[in-house]
Structure formats: structure tokens, C-alpha cells
Enzyme design. Structure first.
Site, PDB file in Angstrom:
ATOM      1  NE  ARG A  27      36.756  89.114  85.008  1.00 37.57           N
ATOM      2  CZ  ARG A  27      37.520  89.804  85.851  1.00 37.57           C
ATOM      3  NH1 ARG A  27      38.690  90.275  85.462  1.00 37.57           N
ATOM      4  NH2 ARG A  27      37.120  90.053  87.075  1.00 37.57           N
ATOM      5  CG  ASN A  45      35.408  91.954  83.414  1.00 35.19           C
ATOM      6  OD1 ASN A  45      34.816  91.006  82.920  1.00 35.19           O
ATOM      7  ND2 ASN A  45      35.424  92.180  84.720  1.00 35.19           N
TER       8      ASN A  45
END
Length: 97
Positions: A27, A45
């Protein structure tokens, strides 16, 4: 100065990345890369261990970002990248959700 007919087409890609993509810095690498490319959107996520992202920007840049999703960061193992194109929302900035 460009006239409006020459401005790049703005698109939105909704991307789902599966494989070993959580707990490997995916990320944060996505935020860094998207921000460097001047894209807007977000990344997060999912409970099923995938990563979900939205990228908005010029078509050529969004397509570059989608290619990037297949390859990095080094600790990640990307098995699949599924992309759907949607109507841009005019997002500002790029963030982790």
C-alpha cells in the site's frame, strides 16, 4: 498553452490485486508511486487478503500505474490484477484508507 481539445483524457481504474500483497509494504509503495505520477485515488487492504485501489488521472499514466501493480514491491508476490474502468469522481490527493 494547450487548448482543451488536447488535454489528456481522465480515466478511473478500480483495481483488485491478489497474491502476497499485505504486510509487504504494497500500500505504501502504491501511495508513493501514484503520488509521484500525479495520480489521485486511494488504496486499502481487504479482509480477503487482496489490496484494492482506485487510480484517477490521464489514461497513459493510469495504465502505467496498472502495469506497476503487477511488479512491485520486491517482497510482494502478485498473482492477479483485476481492473475495472469507472466514471472519474475528481478525487484529490492519494491516500491509504
Amino acid at each position: 498553452m494547450q487548448d482543451s481539445a488536447q488535454l489528456p483524457e481522465i480515466i478511473r481504474a478500480h483495481v483488485l490485486i491478489s497474491g502476497r500483497v499485505q504486510g509487504v509494504g504494497y500500500r505504501y509503495a502504491t501511495v508513493d508511486t501514484a503520488s509521484q505520477l500525479g495520480l489521485t485515488g486511494w488504496v486499502r487492504n481487504l479482509p480477503d487478503s487482496r489490496v484494492e485501489a482506485v487510480f484517477e488521472g490521464a489514461r497513459v499514466v493510469v495504465e502505467e500505474m496498472i502495469r506497476w501493480c503487477h511488479s512491485v514491491p520486491p517482497a510482494a508476490i502478485v498473482q492477479e490484477v483485476v481492473t475495472e474502468y469507472e466514471e472519474p469522481e475528481g478525487l484529490r490527493g492519494f491516500e491509504v484508507k
